[in-house]
Design a protein around this motif. Structure first.
Motif, PDB file in Angstrom:
ATOM      1  N   ASN A 188       7.572  -5.953  -9.250  1.00  0.00           N
ATOM      2  CA  ASN A 188       6.503  -6.917  -8.948  1.00  0.00           C
ATOM      3  C   ASN A 188       5.174  -6.204  -8.753  1.00  0.00           C
ATOM      4  N   TYR A 189       5.232  -5.063  -8.076  1.00  0.00           N
ATOM      5  CA  TYR A 189       4.039  -4.255  -7.805  1.00  0.00           C
ATOM      6  C   TYR A 189       4.365  -2.821  -8.209  1.00  0.00           C
ATOM      7  N   TYR A 190       3.513  -2.241  -9.053  1.00  0.00           N
ATOM      8  CA  TYR A 190       3.764  -0.873  -9.516  1.00  0.00           C
ATOM      9  C   TYR A 190       2.436  -0.152  -9.673  1.00  0.00           C
ATOM     10  N   ARG A 191       2.367   1.049  -9.140  1.00  0.00           N
ATOM     11  CA  ARG A 191       1.147   1.823  -9.261  1.00  0.00           C
ATOM     12  C   ARG A 191       1.490   3.309  -9.438  1.00  0.00           C
ATOM     13  N   CYS A 192       0.969   3.881 -10.513  1.00  0.00           N
ATOM     14  CA  CYS A 192       1.060   5.325 -10.713  1.00  0.00           C
ATOM     15  C   CYS A 192      -0.284   5.922 -10.323  1.00  0.00           C
ATOM     16  N   VAL A 193      -0.297   6.782  -9.330  1.00  0.00           N
ATOM     17  CA  VAL A 193      -1.546   7.374  -8.850  1.00  0.00           C
ATOM     18  C   VAL A 193      -1.860   8.682  -9.562  1.00  0.00           C
ATOM     19  N   GLY A 194      -1.054   9.039 -10.579  1.00  0.00           N
ATOM     20  CA  GLY A 194      -1.275  10.272 -11.308  1.00  0.00           C
ATOM     21  C   GLY A 194      -0.692  11.472 -10.583  1.00  0.00           C
ATOM     22  N   PHE A 195      -1.039  12.645 -11.047  1.00  0.00           N
ATOM     23  CA  PHE A 195      -0.535  13.884 -10.444  1.00  0.00           C
ATOM     24  C   PHE A 195      -1.339  14.178  -9.174  1.00  0.00           C
ATOM     25  N   ARG A 196      -1.064  13.407  -8.133  1.00  0.00           N
ATOM     26  CA  ARG A 196      -1.899  13.486  -6.939  1.00  0.00           C
ATOM     27  C   ARG A 196      -1.039  13.706  -5.697  1.00  0.00           C
ATOM     28  N   PRO A 197      -1.631  14.275  -4.641  1.00  0.00           N
ATOM     29  CA  PRO A 197      -0.878  14.567  -3.417  1.00  0.00           C
ATOM     30  C   PRO A 197      -0.587  13.316  -2.602  1.00  0.00           C
ATOM     31  N   LEU A 198       0.046  13.552  -1.459  1.00  0.00           N
ATOM     32  CA  LEU A 198       0.583  12.454  -0.646  1.00  0.00           C
ATOM     33  C   LEU A 198      -0.451  11.443  -0.184  1.00  0.00           C
ATOM     34  N   ARG A 199      -1.677  11.875   0.065  1.00  0.00           N
ATOM     35  CA  ARG A 199      -2.647  10.925   0.615  1.00  0.00           C
ATOM     36  C   ARG A 199      -2.886   9.755  -0.334  1.00  0.00           C
ATOM     37  N   ALA A 200      -2.755   9.960  -1.664  1.00  0.00           N
ATOM     38  CA  ALA A 200      -2.926   8.862  -2.607  1.00  0.00           C
ATOM     39  C   ALA A 200      -1.773   7.866  -2.487  1.00  0.00           C
ATOM     40  N   VAL A 201      -0.559   8.373  -2.291  1.00  0.00           N
ATOM     41  CA  VAL A 201       0.584   7.485  -2.081  1.00  0.00           C
ATOM     42  C   VAL A 201       0.447   6.759  -0.754  1.00  0.00           C
ATOM     43  N   ARG A 202       0.019   7.480   0.272  1.00  0.00           N
ATOM     44  CA  ARG A 202      -0.134   6.867   1.598  1.00  0.00           C
ATOM     45  C   ARG A 202      -1.108   5.694   1.557  1.00  0.00           C
ATOM     46  N   HIS A 224       7.808   7.951  -5.385  1.00  0.00           N
ATOM     47  CA  HIS A 224       7.993   9.283  -5.964  1.00  0.00           C
ATOM     48  C   HIS A 224       6.828  10.135  -5.503  1.00  0.00           C
ATOM     49  N   LEU A 225       7.124  11.134  -4.662  1.00  0.00           N
ATOM     50  CA  LEU A 225       6.093  11.974  -4.050  1.00  0.00           C
ATOM     51  C   LEU A 225       5.911  13.243  -4.871  1.00  0.00           C
ATOM     52  N   PHE A 226       4.656  13.606  -5.149  1.00  0.00           N
ATOM     53  CA  PHE A 226       4.374  14.772  -5.972  1.00  0.00           C
ATOM     54  C   PHE A 226       4.546  16.087  -5.215  1.00  0.00           C
ATOM     55  N   ASP A 227       4.110  16.143  -3.966  1.00  0.00           N
ATOM     56  CA  ASP A 227       4.344  17.331  -3.164  1.00  0.00           C
ATOM     57  C   ASP A 227       5.866  17.478  -3.006  1.00  0.00           C
ATOM     58  N   PRO A 228       6.437  18.656  -3.168  1.00  0.00           N
ATOM     59  CA  PRO A 228       5.867  20.008  -3.129  1.00  0.00           C
ATOM     60  C   PRO A 228       5.688  20.682  -4.492  1.00  0.00           C
ATOM     61  N   HIS A 229       5.244  19.961  -5.462  1.00  0.00           N
ATOM     62  CA  HIS A 229       4.995  20.530  -6.787  1.00  0.00           C
ATOM     63  C   HIS A 229       3.869  21.574  -6.733  1.00  0.00           C
TER      64      HIS A 229
END
Length: 495
Positions: A188-202, A224-229
Motif C-alpha cells: 500500500n505504501y512503498y518508498r525507496c530512499v536510495g543508498f542512504r543511511p538510517l536517518r532517511a529511513v527514520r 531494509h536498512l543500508f547501514d552497516p554497508h
C-alpha cells in the motif's frame, strides 16, 4: 494473539513440488495471483526428495479473523558471526540479543546470493535466484544497469498479505530495490530512499507511524536498512569504547571507498580498525531497531523477524581461489560462510517460546511461507521454502539441501547439506572446494580430494539446481541523480 496449534506442524511434512516446466505453466495460467488448491505432485524426472521442497499449496490455518502485526527487518551486509547472539565477543547488538533471548534464533541460516537484489527477491517470493530470474546488476556511469525486473506474475509476500486484509508498508534503503525493478508490488505504501543511511529511513517511519498506529486491520512493515554497508562511518560512543585512546587511529579508513584496499594487503591493525568501524555501524542499526520497537503499537504482540541479505568479507579468504581476483573486501564476489551465513531471529510473545535455538540449517526462502502461515494466508503453489516452527509443540524443520549462487562478479554456486558444503565455479572448476563446516567453520581446508564421493553427491544436487534455472530476462537500467552517483562512488557500487 494467534494461537497456532499442533495441526500447524503437520504442514511441514507436506509433499514436495518440483519447480520446472510445471511451475512455468502454473505461472502462465495465473498461479502467481490466484493460488491453486489441492495436493502437491512431483513432475516426471523430479530431483531426489529435499532438493526443491515446498509446503502444500493453499492450506490455511486461521485461529482468528486476522493475524498478528508483522515486522520484517533486513539489515544490509550483516554477517551473523558479528552478532553476540551468534557468539561474537563485542556487544554490537544488545537489542537483537534481547529479541533472540525472548524468541528463537536459527543458528545456520543462509542467504541465496552474495548481493542485495537476488537475495531480497528470494525472500519475498520464496524462490531461488535461478527461478525468479533476478541475478545480475550493478551501478555504472550514473545508473543501476543490467538488473532484471522481478517478474509481475511471481507470488509476493506483501501481495499475499494484502489479499487477506493486511495494510502493507515498505521502506528500503538500497537503490537495487526500487519500484521500477518490481519490489513495490503488493505494498500500500512503498518508498525507496536510495543508498542512504538510517536517518532517511527514520524520517519515513516517523511519517508513517500514525498510519501504523491507527486502523483495525493488521499491518505488515518491511524495513531494509543500508547501514552497516561500506563505506563505514565511525559511530560513537561504540567505537571509542572498543579502541583504546592510546592506540593509533586510522581516520582515513572511515568513509573510505574500499575498492583501492582490495589491491593491497592491510596490516592486522588496519584490518581490525576496519572491522571495528563495521561493528560500530551494526551497533548503530541495532539502536535504530530499539528506537522503532518503542514506537510501534504493541510490538510484543507482533511477529518480528530480523535477518540480512548477505554478509561482508574482511580478508577472510584473501588470496584463495574465487570467481574474481578482486575479492577480499566487501561482498558480491564469493559464497564463503562470511558471505551467505546470515542471522535469522524471530520473536512473537505468547507463541514462540523464549530462548529457543534451532540448529537445523534453514534458508531465507523460509521467511515468506512462515509469515503467510502465521497470518492465515494461503501459501502459493511452487514456493521453494518451508514453514519454520513458531509454536512450542512444533518440530524443527526437515533438513534438506540449501543453495546459493552469485553472478554479479563471475559465476559461482554453492550447496549446503548438513555440515557439508560444496562451492563450484562453473568457468574455473579447478577452484572448486568442499568443506566440512562442523570441523572447519572458517573454510580453510579443502576436502575435495579427500572426499570425492561426497563431492560427487553434492555436485549432482547442483546439477539438478542448474537444470531448473529459468532463462535470464532482459535487464533494465535506472538513471541516478548526481547526488546518488557521488554517494555510490564512496560505497563501492559505482563503476
Amino acid at each position: 494473539m494467534v494461537a497456532i496449534g499442533s495441526r500447524y506442524s503437520l504442514l511441514l511434512g507436506g509433499g514436495l513440488v518440483v519447480v520446472c516446466a510445471v511451475l512455468g505453466l502454473a505461472w502462465q495460467q495465473g498461479a502467481g495471483s490466484e493460488s491453486r488448491r489441492g495436493a502437491s505432485t512431483a513432475a516426471p524426472g523430479a530431483p531426489p526428495p529435499g532438493v526443491v521442497p515446498a509446503p502444500p499449496p493453499e492450506r490455511t490455518l486461521r485461529a482468528q479473523a486476522s493475524g498478528p502485526n508483522i515486522l520484517l527487518i533486513t539489515i544490509d551486509t550483516l554477517r551473523a558471526d558479528h552478532l553476540p547472539a551468534y557468539g561474537y565477543a563485542r556487544k554490537t547488538s544488545p537489542f537483537l540479543s534481547s529479541l533472540a533471548a525472548g524468541g528463537q534464533r536459527f543458528v545456520h541460516a543462509y542467504a541465496t546470493s552474495a548481493w542485495t537484489a537476488p537475495s531480497m527477491a528470494s525472500l519475498h517470493t520464496s524462490l531461488y535466484p535461478g527461478v525468479h530470474g533476478v541475478t545480475t546488476g550493478s551501478a555504472k556511469r550514473g545508473r543501476v544497469v543490467r538488473q532484471q525486473v522481478l517478474p509481475k506474475q511471481l507470488p509476493r509476500l506483501a501481495a499475499r498479505l494484502r489479499k487477506v486484509g493486511y495494510r502493507t508498508f515498505g521502506v528500503v534503503a538500497n537503490g537495487h530495490l526500487t519500484r521500477r525493478f518490481g519490489f513495490a508490488r503488493g505494498f500500500n505504501y512503498y518508498r525507496c530512499v536510495g543508498f542512504r543511511p538510517l536517518r532517511a529511513v527514520r524520517r519515513t517511519v516517523h511519517e508513517w507511524l500514525p498510519k501504523l498506529q491507527s486502523g483495525s486491520k493488521p499491518w505488515f512493515l518491511w524495513l531494509h536498512l543500508f547501514d552497516p554497508h561500506a563505506a563505514y562511518n565511525r559511530r560513537e560512543p561504540f567505537f571509542a569504547q572498543h579502541w583504546p585512546p592510546d592506540q593509533r587511529r586510522f581516520p582515513e579508513l572511515a568513509r573510505l571507498d574500499i575498492r583501492p584496499l582490495r589491491k593491497r594487503t592491510l596490516t592486522p591493525e588496519k584490518l581490525e580498525y576496519l572491522k571495528l568501524l563495521y561493528d560500530s555501524e551494526i551497533h548503530h542499526a541495532d539502536r535504530f531497531v530499539a528506537w522503532l520497537w518503542q514506537r510501534l503499537p504493541n510490538p510484543e504482540q507482533a511477529l518480528t523477524i530480523v535477518s540480512s541479505d548477505h554478509g561482508e568479507e574482511f580478508h577472510d579468504h584473501l588470496g584463495e581461489p574465487t570467481a574474481s581476483t578482486r575479492a577480499g573486501l566487501g561482498h558480491g564476489w564469493t559464497l564463503y560462510q562470511e558471505m551467505i551465513a546470515i542471522p535469522l531471529i524471530m520473536h512473537w510473545k505468547g507463541t514462540i517460546p523464549p530462548g529457543r535455538v534451532v540448529n537445523t540449517p534453514v534458508s531465507m526462502l523460509d521467511v515468506m511461507p512462515t509469515i503467510l502461515r502465521a497470518a492465515g494466508a494461503g501459501i502459493p503453489f511452487g514456493v521453494q521454502g518451508l514453514v519454520l516452527p513458531l509454536a512450542k509443540d512444533e518440530p524443527p524443520p526437515k533438513e534438506r539441501p540449501l543453495f546459493a549462487e552469485n553472478s554479479k562478479h563471475g559465476e559461482v554456486r554453492a550447496v549446503v547439506q548438513g555440515s557439508m558444503k560444496l562451492i563450484r565455479y562453473p568457468n574455473t572448476p579447478a577452484h572448486n572446494a568442499l568443506f566440512e563446516l562442523a570441523t572447519d567453520p572458517q573454510e580453510h581446508r579443502n576436502m575435495l580430494a579427500l572426499r570425492p564421493l561426497m563431492a560427487k553427491q553434492l555436485g549432482a544436487l547442483l546439477d539438478t539446481y542448474e537444470a531448473r534455472r529459468r532463462p535470464r530476462s532482459e535487464p533494465a537500467n535506472v538513471q541516478l541523480s548526481p547526488e546518488e552517483q557521488a554517494r555510490l562512488r564512496a560505497l563501492d557500487y559505482l563503476q
